[in-house]
Scaffold this motif. Structure first.
Motif, mmCIF file in Angstrom:
data_model
loop_
_atom_site.group_PDB
_atom_site.id
_atom_site.type_symbol
_atom_site.label_atom_id
_atom_site.label_comp_id
_atom_site.label_asym_id
_atom_site.label_seq_id
_atom_site.Cartn_x
_atom_site.Cartn_y
_atom_site.Cartn_z
ATOM 1 N N ASN A 232 34.242 20.593 16.977
ATOM 2 C CA ASN A 232 35.100 19.286 16.576
ATOM 3 C C ASN A 232 36.511 19.647 16.957
ATOM 4 O OD1 ASN A 232 36.592 17.147 15.263
ATOM 5 N ND2 ASN A 232 34.705 16.855 14.242
ATOM 6 N N VAL A 235 38.827 20.282 13.832
ATOM 7 C CA VAL A 235 38.493 21.290 12.967
ATOM 8 C C VAL A 235 39.096 22.592 13.551
ATOM 9 C CG1 VAL A 235 36.916 22.440 11.475
ATOM 10 C CG2 VAL A 235 36.976 19.879 12.185
ATOM 11 N N ASP A 236 39.600 23.413 12.558
ATOM 12 C CA ASP A 236 40.315 24.688 12.881
ATOM 13 C C ASP A 236 41.252 24.856 13.906
ATOM 14 O OD1 ASP A 236 38.090 25.860 11.227
ATOM 15 O OD2 ASP A 236 36.632 25.902 12.958
ATOM 16 N N ASN A 267 35.316 26.342 16.689
ATOM 17 C CA ASN A 267 34.910 26.107 15.379
ATOM 18 C C ASN A 267 34.336 27.347 14.735
ATOM 19 O OD1 ASN A 267 34.180 22.631 15.199
ATOM 20 N ND2 ASN A 267 36.147 23.415 15.225
ATOM 21 N N GLN A 268 34.754 27.706 13.678
ATOM 22 C CA GLN A 268 34.149 28.625 12.630
ATOM 23 C C GLN A 268 32.816 28.131 12.047
ATOM 24 O OE1 GLN A 268 36.734 30.049 9.784
ATOM 25 N NE2 GLN A 268 38.020 31.445 10.928
ATOM 26 N N ASP A 269 31.837 28.722 11.622
ATOM 27 C CA ASP A 269 30.734 28.081 11.028
ATOM 28 C C ASP A 269 31.067 27.865 9.570
ATOM 29 O OD1 ASP A 269 30.430 30.680 9.445
ATOM 30 O OD2 ASP A 269 28.753 31.050 10.424
ATOM 31 N N GLU A 270 30.419 27.140 8.905
ATOM 32 C CA GLU A 270 30.402 26.721 7.504
ATOM 33 C C GLU A 270 30.889 27.868 6.541
ATOM 34 O OE1 GLU A 270 25.938 26.633 6.169
ATOM 35 O OE2 GLU A 270 27.021 24.660 6.729
ATOM 36 N N ASN A 271 30.608 29.077 6.878
ATOM 37 C CA ASN A 271 30.980 30.308 6.200
ATOM 38 C C ASN A 271 32.101 31.142 6.606
ATOM 39 O OD1 ASN A 271 28.561 29.602 4.413
ATOM 40 N ND2 ASN A 271 27.438 30.690 5.633
ATOM 41 N N GLY A 272 32.752 30.479 7.666
ATOM 42 C CA GLY A 272 33.839 31.265 8.178
ATOM 43 C C GLY A 272 33.632 32.188 9.184
ATOM 44 N N GLY A 275 30.131 31.133 14.257
ATOM 45 C CA GLY A 275 29.633 30.010 14.550
ATOM 46 C C GLY A 275 28.144 30.373 15.206
ATOM 47 N N GLY A 282 23.955 25.340 14.867
ATOM 48 C CA GLY A 282 25.241 25.197 14.770
ATOM 49 C C GLY A 282 26.087 24.536 15.607
ATOM 50 N N LEU A 283 27.398 24.473 15.777
ATOM 51 C CA LEU A 283 28.217 23.595 16.650
ATOM 52 C C LEU A 283 28.303 24.152 18.019
ATOM 53 C CD1 LEU A 283 30.776 22.683 14.194
ATOM 54 C CD2 LEU A 283 29.049 21.318 14.874
#
Length: 336
Positions: A232, A235-236, A267-272, A275, A282-283
């Protein structure tokens, strides 16, 4: 409004206004013969192009079918193309792949390089590759086109100079980058011609998805027909495109038609973390270098090869209803 440049017998193509659904277009020769000519006189041309865009939408003027295969990059060549580093996550990952630390200043002072702007690829043109060892990689990004920007422009004023937005495939030759950077003089051989989306648009076409000079939508990257990236762009983002314009204009003016790129959307993943692939929920990634770095961390060795002859990449962005906004960049690597 939506604008495109159709290929013809000239270097700079023919400016057309494109319908919102990307199916129809109308020549804008009576307003400006090329997109650069329109940008040079944007104050006069923009209202007329907007009026023509409304007529195209209402089918009040004769139109022709718009074929993305006939489109060049919106600016087939530009006075300036400078690519920035809005997504520091990408910089962190690529630097780790080279065993190089990210200086603290990168989080407040953007990276930017000046790319070759004299000869862009069309959005459906092949990517020529002289040697697979050069490490051919795609880089999915978005970019803005400015009008005349004064030197030392303020952050508050910079956004008003962003006139058009488009997508980017900033082709990189990863195998050549380390040697060039070691010389201390930046990219040259490692940055071959770039391609841009078939259509560029005014920021208002994005509605609420254009906020603070950043697009808040996923960038869709498919590699060899499979989902590769869905990062996205909203985001980031460490820097907005307005901030990158400020950076570019710190000591010199930018002429109308200057292109400023976001850098690879990441983007990073949801845990920082770095990814995960799309196949694992994942994204994914907007370039191959990122997944190679993650593979190296996990197993000590990169497994995903860079692009070679026959590989294909597609870069696109869809609105919330699933409609293509800019058309798609679709390219195949060919040996030369």
């Amino acid at each position: 409004m939506k604008l495109a440049t159709l290929k013809n017998h000239t270097r700079d193509g023919r400016l057309v206004v494109v319908s919102k659904d990307l199916t129809r277009c109308c020549g804008a020769e009576n307003i400006a013969p090329t997109l650069q000519a329109a940008l040079d006189d944007w104050g006069r041309c923009a209202p007329k192009l907007e009026s023509l865009y409304r007529d195209v939408e209402h089918q009040a003027v004769p139109c022709e079918r718009f074929h993305e295969n006939d489109a060049h990059s919106p600016l087939p060549r530009a006075y300036q193309w400078a690519d920035g580093s809005a997504y520091i996550n990408h910089v962190e990952l690529v630097r780790k792949a080279r065993n190089s630390e990210v200086p603290e200043s990168f989080y407040s002072d953007p990276l930017m390089y000046q790319g070759g702007s004299d000869s862009f690829l069309g959005p459906r043109d092949d990517i020529p590759l002289g040697d697979p060892a050069w490490g051919c990689d795609m880089e999915g990004e978005f970019a803005v086109i400015t009008d005349d920007v004064p030197a030392g422009v303020s952050a508050e004023d910079a956004a008003s100079h962003i006139k058009l937005v488009m997508l980017v495939n900033d082709v990189s030759l990863r195998g050549l980058i380390p040697g060039e950077l070691a010389k201390g003089f930046g990219f040259f051989h490692s940055k071959p011609p770039t391609a841009f989306s078939p259509v560029c648009i005014t920021p208002d076409e994005l509605g609420n998805a254009w906020e603070a000079a950043v697009i808040h939508l996923p960038l869709v990257v498919d590699y060899n027909g499979e989902p590769f990236g869905r990062a996205n762009a909203g985001v980031d983002a460490t820097f907005s495109l307005a901030q990158l314009v400020v950076h570019a204009a710190k000591t010199r003016p930018l002429c109308a038609g200057t292109i400023i790129g976001s850098g690879t959307v990441s983007n990073q993943d949801e845990n920082g973390g770095p990814g995960k692939p799309v196949s694992e929920g994942g994204l994914g990634y907007s370039c191959i270098a990122e997944i190679r770095m993650i593979e190296t961390i996990a197993s000590g060795e990169a497994e995903t090869p860079f692009m070679s002859a026959g590989d294909t990449v597609k870069i696109e962005m869809l609105d919330t209803e699933g409609h293509s906004i800019f058309g798609s960049i679709e390219q195949k690597v060919v040996a030369v």
